[in-house]
Scaffold this active site. Sequence first.
Site, PDB file in Angstrom:
ATOM      1  N   TRP A 190      41.914  39.607  49.818  1.00 53.65           N
ATOM      2  CA  TRP A 190      42.264  39.771  48.414  1.00 53.65           C
ATOM      3  C   TRP A 190      43.514  40.665  48.327  1.00 53.65           C
ATOM      4  CZ3 TRP A 190      42.575  43.999  45.007  1.00 53.65           C
ATOM      5  CH2 TRP A 190      42.870  43.620  43.688  1.00 53.65           C
ATOM      6  N   ASP A 357      42.784  34.451  29.374  1.00 55.12           N
ATOM      7  CA  ASP A 357      42.079  34.573  30.661  1.00 55.12           C
ATOM      8  C   ASP A 357      40.597  34.830  30.420  1.00 55.12           C
ATOM      9  OD1 ASP A 357      41.627  35.570  33.571  1.00 55.12           O
ATOM     10  OD2 ASP A 357      43.767  35.094  33.572  1.00 55.12           O
ATOM     11  N   ASP A 358      39.954  35.396  31.399  1.00 59.90           N
ATOM     12  CA  ASP A 358      38.513  35.656  31.437  1.00 59.90           C
ATOM     13  C   ASP A 358      38.045  36.460  30.217  1.00 59.90           C
ATOM     14  OD1 ASP A 358      35.971  35.982  32.377  1.00 59.90           O
ATOM     15  OD2 ASP A 358      36.548  36.970  34.243  1.00 59.90           O
ATOM     16  N   ARG A 437      30.844  39.325  43.628  1.00 60.14           N
ATOM     17  CA  ARG A 437      31.275  39.541  42.240  1.00 60.14           C
ATOM     18  C   ARG A 437      30.149  39.185  41.260  1.00 60.14           C
ATOM     19  NH1 ARG A 437      36.040  37.499  38.178  1.00 60.14           N
ATOM     20  NH2 ARG A 437      36.887  39.537  37.743  1.00 60.14           N
ATOM     21  N   TRP A 472      41.955  27.431  36.489  1.00 59.09           N
ATOM     22  CA  TRP A 472      40.635  27.132  37.071  1.00 59.09           C
ATOM     23  C   TRP A 472      40.397  28.122  38.200  1.00 59.09           C
ATOM     24  CZ3 TRP A 472      37.920  21.986  36.679  1.00 59.09           C
ATOM     25  CH2 TRP A 472      36.840  21.880  37.550  1.00 59.09           C
ATOM     26  N   ASP A 473      39.543  29.095  37.932  1.00 58.28           N
ATOM     27  CA  ASP A 473      39.319  30.187  38.882  1.00 58.28           C
ATOM     28  C   ASP A 473      38.095  29.904  39.752  1.00 58.28           C
ATOM     29  OD1 ASP A 473      39.735  32.644  40.070  1.00 58.28           O
ATOM     30  OD2 ASP A 473      39.753  33.778  38.197  1.00 58.28           O
ATOM     31  N   CYS A 474      37.974  30.628  40.831  1.00 60.00           N
ATOM     32  CA  CYS A 474      36.842  30.450  41.747  1.00 60.00           C
ATOM     33  C   CYS A 474      36.749  31.740  42.550  1.00 60.00           C
ATOM     34  CB  CYS A 474      37.128  29.255  42.652  1.00 60.00           C
ATOM     35  SG  CYS A 474      36.084  29.170  44.103  1.00 60.00           S
ATOM     36  N   ASN A 475      35.930  32.673  42.051  1.00 56.82           N
ATOM     37  CA  ASN A 475      35.971  34.014  42.625  1.00 56.82           C
ATOM     38  C   ASN A 475      34.992  34.280  43.754  1.00 56.82           C
ATOM     39  OD1 ASN A 475      38.019  35.729  41.169  1.00 56.82           O
ATOM     40  ND2 ASN A 475      37.004  34.715  39.464  1.00 56.82           N
ATOM     41  N   ASP A 542      46.564  37.928  43.465  1.00 60.23           N
ATOM     42  CA  ASP A 542      46.466  38.866  42.335  1.00 60.23           C
ATOM     43  C   ASP A 542      47.442  40.020  42.533  1.00 60.23           C
ATOM     44  OD1 ASP A 542      44.609  37.572  40.817  1.00 60.23           O
ATOM     45  OD2 ASP A 542      42.883  38.706  41.543  1.00 60.23           O
TER      46      ASP A 542
HETATM   47  C1  DGJ Z   1      40.655  36.450  39.445  1.00 58.27           C
HETATM   48  C2  DGJ Z   1      42.025  35.941  39.161  1.00 58.27           C
HETATM   49  O1  DGJ Z   1      42.792  35.904  40.338  1.00 58.27           O
HETATM   50  C3  DGJ Z   1      42.691  36.821  38.110  1.00 58.27           C
HETATM   51  O2  DGJ Z   1      44.005  36.385  37.870  1.00 58.27           O
HETATM   52  C4  DGJ Z   1      41.867  36.797  36.848  1.00 58.27           C
HETATM   53  O3  DGJ Z   1      41.883  35.515  36.281  1.00 58.27           O
HETATM   54  C5  DGJ Z   1      40.441  37.221  37.157  1.00 58.27           C
HETATM   55  N1  DGJ Z   1      39.883  36.457  38.226  1.00 58.27           N
HETATM   56  C6  DGJ Z   1      39.569  37.075  35.942  1.00 58.27           C
HETATM   57  O4  DGJ Z   1      38.259  37.376  36.204  1.00 58.27           O
END
Ligand code: DGJ
Length: 729
Positions: A190, A357-358, A437, A472-475, A542
């Site tokens: 990250w 965003d989120d 997360r 479209w995020d994927c954490n 990020d």
């Molecule tokens: C991770 C993304 O990389 C960020 O840019 C942001 O959208 C956050 N998630 C939001 O939870």
Amino acid sequence: MKKLLLLFVCTLLSLSIGAADKQSIRINTDNIDLILQVSPKNRLYQVYLGEKLNSTADFDHFNWNIYAGSDGAYGIRGREAYPGSGGEDMFEPALAITHADGNQTTYLYYKKSTQKAVPGGTETIIELADDKYAVQVTLHYVAYMKENVIKTWSEIKHNEKSSIILWRYASGMFYFNSSKYFLTNYHSDWAREGQPAVQQLQFGKKIVDTKLGTRAAEQSEPFFEIGFDQPAQENQGRVMLGTIGWTGNFSFTFEIDNVNCLRVIPAINSYASNYKLKAGENFKTPEFIFTLSENGTGQASRNLQNWARRYQLWNGEGNRMTLLNNWENTAFDFTQETLALLMKDAKELGVDMFLLDDGWFGNKYPRKDDRAGLGDWEPTRTKLPGGIPALTKATETAGVKFGLWIEPEMVNPKSELYEKHKNWVIELPNRETYYYRHQLVLDLSNPEVQDYVFSIVDRLMTENPSIVYFKWDCNSPITNIYSPYQKANQGNLYIEYVRGLYKVLDRIQAKYPKLEMMLCSGGGGRCDYQALKYYGEFWPSDDTDPYERLYIQYSMSKFFPSKALAAHVTNWNRRTSIKFRTDVASMCKLGFDLDLKTMKPEDYKFTQDAVTNWNRLKNVILDGELYRLISPYETHHMAVNYVSQDKKKAVLFAYDLHPRYSEPQQAVRLQGLDANRTYTVKEINLMPNTTSALHCNGQRYTGDYLMKVGLMVLSAYESASRVLELTAE
Ligand code: DGJ
């Protein structure tokens, strides 16, 4: 025109079969030849991969048996195009199967091959089959002529009495002969994406892989670089760039065998994935994409970038939108009213879109931080009483477009979705759950879950047709690996997950072909060319500290066009000037993610002018040819220039990172210009009320001079930058 095309195709077909007594299959681009030959025992070997040969008559000199045996008298090793396990070659196989009767060997024999014209090149299709088991393998090679890119994948099918187990299933296999091999792979974490690691390969195997499932590239990038005889150089020497189009666990095996031959095996990682394949089903591997250059990495990157824009990237030759995002500015803390103000800011700044965003969803469990709400894609009523319609209306009033963040593959245990559909979640039934997360991954191998994930986008789009963009995020990676849906076939889960994702994306693309999406995964945890068929750009990191971004963007530029790299100006490392931060983001697809209202008036004016400049030059930056001139990994500076395809416009970006005190500077020599044209140089992106201090500003130079002598554009000042626009007369 049609006749000409036919003639061209026929010529290709006749070239594809070489000398009559040796059955050769030629897969070629303008500069590369990959030549396969069928041996007397009907096995298929790679006899050549390298610079294109001038004469097919020379193919006679190749010998499938030249490398000590193959399937001949010594019978111990070969260069089989797609070796199966248990054969004469005792190194890593491309394919390994446990047949229905428990036998673990597979020998593949050549059946036939065909070639056909496809956009940009030729597809060669080769059929192989086992003589003892009802297993067929089809190899595909698409050769893109002008771009010198080859894309390859394989398909495995069988008709045995019951299911077979696949435990190796490579996309292809390639052999190289050099004195030395230097691998550059890119590790990641990250905020630390794209870190190059160079090493000389020695006898044995080096494996670069991932086991993270969804956020697959978080620790290891799905691309690599090989320098032959020497570490890869930017402008000279033989280099291979390779990348796999798979949004999941991948593996690259680099094996040096007993005769110092390098074998490159790109594949889905078979870790925890002994795949049960039913009779009659087709197992298609991901595409492996590679290019070779005899002029270093720079040329190889331009090959991939041109290929990607023309044939792979979603809307690769189309426009990209500049944007204002709210994440770094507000995080979860916003209201309908504060967002409406940001939309007006976006308009005033001059960008095309506002991206929310989120934090906009969840009612029973509102998303006020990252602990709740994922899965419940209803706007939070207390925060956004007018829902998405009020937001799209506000963007229309402001005069910008509207984009929205989603993370549709995930669920928080604190959500209504989890309460209702626990069996849709990848989670172990018999062990304590651990969270990444605070969230879990939905089981996209389950068609019901695919329907649900598709419905998230479908419902948002049906109710709000003016949404033009999704981030479209994927954490989370896949944790607690167990699918209630797969039951006894847990070995299929990692693979079926990715296929399920593609099914969802296919449906979205079919129904909303103009909908633009950004691929994001907690920064750059996803960045592969199969995903990029659906997403026009990805979020490389990020980490938007401009220093770090220069390194990350430099690495990513080796494999992707700048059009695919979203870069935002933020307040990360606000010790650096707004000019430096904006100039760094301007070398990719420009966006902003900071509070514009707290900016000093001159900084704000600067960003407005920079957006205007970027819009004027975006065709050069996004669609032109990229030349990396100075590497931040080797110096205290970085410089790149872009040249439009017609060579009439160019943009030079030059950055000083942490130079030594009073460090003497060298001129930066540009590349890719037309030596015979005269270019006028103008420094742009200047702070308001300042003038250029560069001697070259306003001067006219021939392309020849600019490429041989260069311009003095570097300095010994920390975090300084210059952007030069060059216009041909
Ligand atoms: C991770 C993304 O990389 C960020 O840019 C942001 O959208 C956050 N998630 C939001 O939870």
